[in-house]
Design a protein around this motif. Structure first.
Motif, mmCIF file in Angstrom:
data_model
loop_
_atom_site.group_PDB
_atom_site.id
_atom_site.type_symbol
_atom_site.label_atom_id
_atom_site.label_comp_id
_atom_site.label_asym_id
_atom_site.label_seq_id
_atom_site.Cartn_x
_atom_site.Cartn_y
_atom_site.Cartn_z
ATOM 1 N N ALA A 170 0.775 -1.322 -0.080
ATOM 2 C CA ALA A 170 -0.139 -0.089 -0.027
ATOM 3 C C ALA A 170 0.611 1.128 -0.016
ATOM 4 O O ALA A 170 0.598 1.961 -0.693
ATOM 5 N N PRO A 171 2.088 1.325 0.678
ATOM 6 C CA PRO A 171 2.920 2.479 0.768
ATOM 7 C C PRO A 171 3.658 2.658 -0.412
ATOM 8 O O PRO A 171 4.619 3.470 -0.797
ATOM 9 N N GLY A 172 3.718 1.513 -1.183
ATOM 10 C CA GLY A 172 4.265 1.183 -2.579
ATOM 11 C C GLY A 172 6.037 1.438 -2.416
ATOM 12 O O GLY A 172 6.686 1.808 -2.954
ATOM 13 N N PHE A 173 6.293 0.458 -1.284
ATOM 14 C CA PHE A 173 7.579 0.113 -0.785
ATOM 15 C C PHE A 173 8.421 -0.691 -1.953
ATOM 16 O O PHE A 173 9.494 -0.943 -1.807
ATOM 17 N N GLY A 174 7.782 -1.112 -2.871
ATOM 18 C CA GLY A 174 8.344 -1.884 -4.209
ATOM 19 C C GLY A 174 9.010 -0.832 -5.037
ATOM 20 O O GLY A 174 9.634 -1.406 -6.124
ATOM 21 N N THR A 175 9.346 0.410 -4.602
ATOM 22 C CA THR A 175 10.053 1.428 -5.356
ATOM 23 C C THR A 175 10.625 2.444 -4.596
ATOM 24 O O THR A 175 10.048 2.638 -3.414
ATOM 25 N N TRP A 176 11.274 3.297 -4.996
ATOM 26 C CA TRP A 176 11.978 4.199 -4.136
ATOM 27 C C TRP A 176 12.937 5.391 -5.027
ATOM 28 O O TRP A 176 13.392 4.547 -5.938
ATOM 29 N N ASP A 177 12.852 6.359 -4.871
ATOM 30 C CA ASP A 177 13.701 7.474 -5.502
ATOM 31 C C ASP A 177 15.191 7.173 -5.328
ATOM 32 O O ASP A 177 15.620 6.912 -4.329
ATOM 33 N N ASP A 178 15.899 7.070 -6.557
ATOM 34 C CA ASP A 178 17.159 6.740 -6.800
ATOM 35 C C ASP A 178 17.729 5.524 -6.146
ATOM 36 O O ASP A 178 18.753 5.487 -6.003
ATOM 37 N N ALA A 179 16.784 4.586 -6.154
ATOM 38 C CA ALA A 179 17.067 3.275 -5.625
ATOM 39 C C ALA A 179 17.299 2.234 -6.719
ATOM 40 O O ALA A 179 17.162 2.509 -7.927
ATOM 41 N N LEU A 180 18.038 1.166 -6.031
ATOM 42 C CA LEU A 180 17.908 0.048 -7.118
ATOM 43 C C LEU A 180 16.932 -1.139 -6.576
ATOM 44 O O LEU A 180 16.596 -1.171 -5.442
ATOM 45 N N VAL A 181 16.083 -1.195 -7.499
ATOM 46 C CA VAL A 181 14.897 -1.951 -7.306
ATOM 47 C C VAL A 181 15.070 -3.487 -7.644
ATOM 48 O O VAL A 181 15.466 -3.823 -8.796
ATOM 49 N N LEU A 182 14.985 -4.247 -6.887
ATOM 50 C CA LEU A 182 15.032 -5.975 -7.308
ATOM 51 C C LEU A 182 13.578 -6.265 -7.553
ATOM 52 O O LEU A 182 12.730 -6.441 -6.583
ATOM 53 N N ASP A 183 13.413 -6.758 -8.749
ATOM 54 C CA ASP A 183 11.861 -6.690 -9.068
ATOM 55 C C ASP A 183 11.699 -8.194 -9.402
ATOM 56 O O ASP A 183 12.412 -8.847 -10.183
ATOM 57 N N PHE A 184 11.087 -9.210 -8.773
ATOM 58 C CA PHE A 184 10.986 -10.558 -9.033
ATOM 59 C C PHE A 184 9.589 -10.877 -9.837
ATOM 60 O O PHE A 184 9.300 -11.997 -9.702
ATOM 61 N N VAL A 185 9.241 -9.834 -10.683
ATOM 62 C CA VAL A 185 7.906 -10.319 -11.743
ATOM 63 C C VAL A 185 8.161 -11.400 -12.442
ATOM 64 O O VAL A 185 7.019 -12.079 -12.933
ATOM 65 N N ASN A 186 9.312 -11.918 -12.646
ATOM 66 C CA ASN A 186 9.632 -13.312 -13.554
ATOM 67 C C ASN A 186 9.828 -14.467 -12.715
ATOM 68 O O ASN A 186 10.322 -15.306 -13.324
ATOM 69 N N ARG A 187 9.794 -14.244 -11.359
ATOM 70 C CA ARG A 187 10.197 -15.292 -10.473
ATOM 71 C C ARG A 187 8.651 -15.856 -9.953
ATOM 72 O O ARG A 187 8.499 -15.333 -8.904
ATOM 73 N N THR A 188 7.940 -16.605 -10.438
ATOM 74 C CA THR A 188 6.630 -16.822 -10.076
ATOM 75 C C THR A 188 6.497 -18.349 -9.953
ATOM 76 O O THR A 188 5.428 -18.917 -9.750
ATOM 77 N N GLY A 189 7.444 -18.998 -9.998
ATOM 78 C CA GLY A 189 7.227 -20.565 -9.858
ATOM 79 C C GLY A 189 6.942 -20.979 -8.635
ATOM 80 O O GLY A 189 7.213 -20.476 -7.587
ATOM 81 N N VAL A 190 5.972 -22.101 -8.551
ATOM 82 C CA VAL A 190 5.394 -22.805 -7.463
ATOM 83 C C VAL A 190 5.964 -24.277 -7.617
ATOM 84 O O VAL A 190 5.431 -24.968 -8.603
ATOM 85 N N ARG A 191 6.517 -25.184 -6.570
ATOM 86 C CA ARG A 191 6.644 -26.425 -6.869
ATOM 87 C C ARG A 191 5.987 -27.046 -5.587
ATOM 88 O O ARG A 191 6.315 -26.830 -4.292
ATOM 89 N N VAL A 192 5.278 -27.908 -5.641
ATOM 90 C CA VAL A 192 4.389 -28.725 -5.008
ATOM 91 C C VAL A 192 4.859 -30.143 -4.533
ATOM 92 O O VAL A 192 5.099 -30.813 -5.489
ATOM 93 N N ASP A 193 4.808 -30.622 -3.533
ATOM 94 C CA ASP A 193 5.019 -31.765 -3.107
ATOM 95 C C ASP A 193 4.001 -32.441 -2.088
ATOM 96 O O ASP A 193 3.649 -32.006 -0.990
ATOM 97 N N PRO A 194 3.085 -33.040 -3.044
ATOM 98 C CA PRO A 194 1.813 -33.472 -2.380
ATOM 99 C C PRO A 194 1.799 -34.480 -1.380
ATOM 100 O O PRO A 194 1.197 -34.542 -0.373
ATOM 101 N N GLU A 195 3.049 -35.345 -1.244
ATOM 102 C CA GLU A 195 3.121 -36.307 -0.263
ATOM 103 C C GLU A 195 3.625 -35.722 1.067
ATOM 104 O O GLU A 195 3.030 -36.072 1.920
ATOM 105 N N ALA A 196 4.349 -34.755 0.966
ATOM 106 C CA ALA A 196 4.877 -34.217 2.196
ATOM 107 C C ALA A 196 3.904 -32.896 2.397
ATOM 108 O O ALA A 196 4.002 -32.277 3.547
ATOM 109 N N ARG A 197 3.110 -32.644 1.804
ATOM 110 C CA ARG A 197 2.334 -31.405 1.894
ATOM 111 C C ARG A 197 2.804 -30.053 1.952
ATOM 112 O O ARG A 197 2.676 -29.301 3.023
#
Length: 457
Positions: free
Chosen positions: A75-102
């Protein structure tokens, strides 16, 4: 930050580094809340963990602010900042499920819609958010409240392990056996201690649920709120539902005459025996005159995205929140007054229950300390036109002021706005001093400060 220095970082990473000279810079720097208009020096769309290490080292060595963007929903927009380096994980969306271990492991850019889609294939879920576009990482690090909270605890209570890059560029695994103090701090302490690159969760058998979305006219707020309070006090933990105040949304089960009018809602689900579902919801259908309702079986992921259409990227936004030890009559009176004047169809005022499984975790067992609270309300004011900013912010502040005498000093950090930094110690409660000490160990220079910040001693 000069271009030569950023070119040096570009040579060290596999992900895309976007700078002000690039044509997609404006779209890349935009976050969910359009009121936030920051101009970072660069946005690094992370491709590999080595990119995170390079980015952390670069920001530290160049004394740059470092902003971390998972789902970008802050809500405060902490995913950006003036003069900052932003590490954006927009391309890192994988989910690996282990159904046996839940269990399931999610990358840092995963949203709850992504996560629930992956786990639902196996009839499993864990506590997530109310809006599908919310990021898994940010929600969990702040605690994590959702429909399954009463039964299975907060998102952070279901966190099994996390991969973290700390301020010195180290890659650490944090769990109950390794870096235990860091693992403790991550469960409610926010993004203060490092860049969490993936999270592993315990899953539970949740597939089809008996969902309810019941809408009443705003004149019924006192009656519905008191009934909700009494019903939740004795309801099984399989019943998870919030009380809310909205403008009537344009949905098929609500007659058009109610669209845009102030309404009271109860929304949630029953995860027990499906045969009991209708009986569990019937008391709410009888509690007051119903303007519109939808009650019946539904896949859990479908309920999780039910409000996504009202919570779209690019709106103006301003939030306020406190914890409630109980939904007392004074708080209900305040909601009756202001809940009847909700300012836009995109605004959501919700009262979330955090009793049940949440209260069975000790106050000092995780960084999330507010285990004796029963409710976590939020005034999530959102609207389209920047010309309405002043009026909407004033309304939210007045609403919060009316609730303050009936509330605790601290609030849920995921619901805090950027101006709430003066409340940070109250928000972390009795675990504040320990968090300060752990911050000093893992981030003595306060590299990770674009957040509800815990400054090292």
């Amino acid at each position: 930050m000069n271009q030569i220095a950023l070119d040096g970082l570009r040579e060290q990473v596999r992900g895309q580094l976007i700078t002000p000279e690039d044509p997609d810079y404006d779209s890349a720097r935009a976050v969910f809340n359009a009121m936030v208009d920051k101009r970072p020096a660069g946005i690094l769309r992370v491709a590999q963990i080595s990119d995170v290490i390079a980015g952390v080292n670069f920001a530290r060595e160049n004394a740059m602010p470092l902003a971390i963007r998972g789902g970008g929903h802050s809500a405060p927009g902490f995913g950006t900042w003036d003069d900052a380096l932003v590490l954006d994980f927009v391309n890192r969306t994988g989910v690996r499920v282990d159904p046996e271990a839940r269990t399931a492991r999610a990358e840092a850019g995963t949203t709850w819609a992504d996560f629930n889609h992956a786990t639902h294939a196996f009839g499993l879920a864990t506590t997530g958010g109310i809006v599908g576009s919310t990021g898994v990482a940010g929600l969990t690090l702040g605690g994590g409240i959702g429909y399954l909270t009463r039964k299975y605890g907060l998102s952070c209570d279901n966190l099994v392990s996390a991969d973290v890059v700390t301020a010195d560029g180290s890659f650490l695994i944090a769990n109950k056996e390794r870096n235990e103090d860091l693992f403790w701090a991550l469960r409610g302490g926010g993004g203060n201690f490092g860049v969490v690159t993936s999270l592993e969760f315990q899953l539970h058998p949740v597939d089809m649920v008996y969902a309810g979305i019941i809408i009443y006219g705003a004149e019924n707020i006192p009656t519905v709120a008191r009934f909700y309070r009494e019903y939740l006090a004795s309801a099984p933990e399989e019943f998870g539902a919030f009380l809310g105040f909205h403008q009537g949304p344009p949905v098929p089960f609500l007659p058009e005459e109610w669209h845009g009018k102030s309404v009271c809602v109860v929304v949630g689900m029953w995860t027990g025996d499906p045969a009991e579902g209708q009986a569990r919801w019937q008391p709410f259908l009888d509690a007051a005159p119903v303007a519109g309702s939808m009650v019946g079986p539904m896949p859990y992921p479908a309920l999780n995205v039910a409000f996504d259409g009202l919570n779209q990227k690019g709106m103006q936004g301003y939030w306020k929140a406190n914890f409630l030890r109980d939904l007392n009559d004074g708080a209900i009176d305040a909601h009756a007054e202001f809940g009847a004047t909700v300012t836009s169809v995109n605004t959501s005022v919700h009262v979330y229950p955090i009793d049940g499984a949440v209260s069975r975790v000790g106050v000092q067992d995780t960084a999330f300390a507010h285990r004796t609270m029963k409710f976590s309300p939020v005034i999530a004011t959102q609207w389209q036109d920047p010309a309405d900013n002043k009026a909407n912010i004033a309304w939210a502040r007045q609403y919060a002021a009316a609730l303050a005498p009936h509330s605790e000093a601290g609030g849920y950090i995921n619901f805090m706005d950027s101006e709430d930094q003066n409340r940070v110690a109250d928000n972390y409660g009795p675990n504040w001093e320990r968090l300060v000490a752990i911050k000093g160990k893992y981030d003595p220079g306060n590299l990770f400060r674009v957040n509800q910040n815990i400054a090292p001693a």
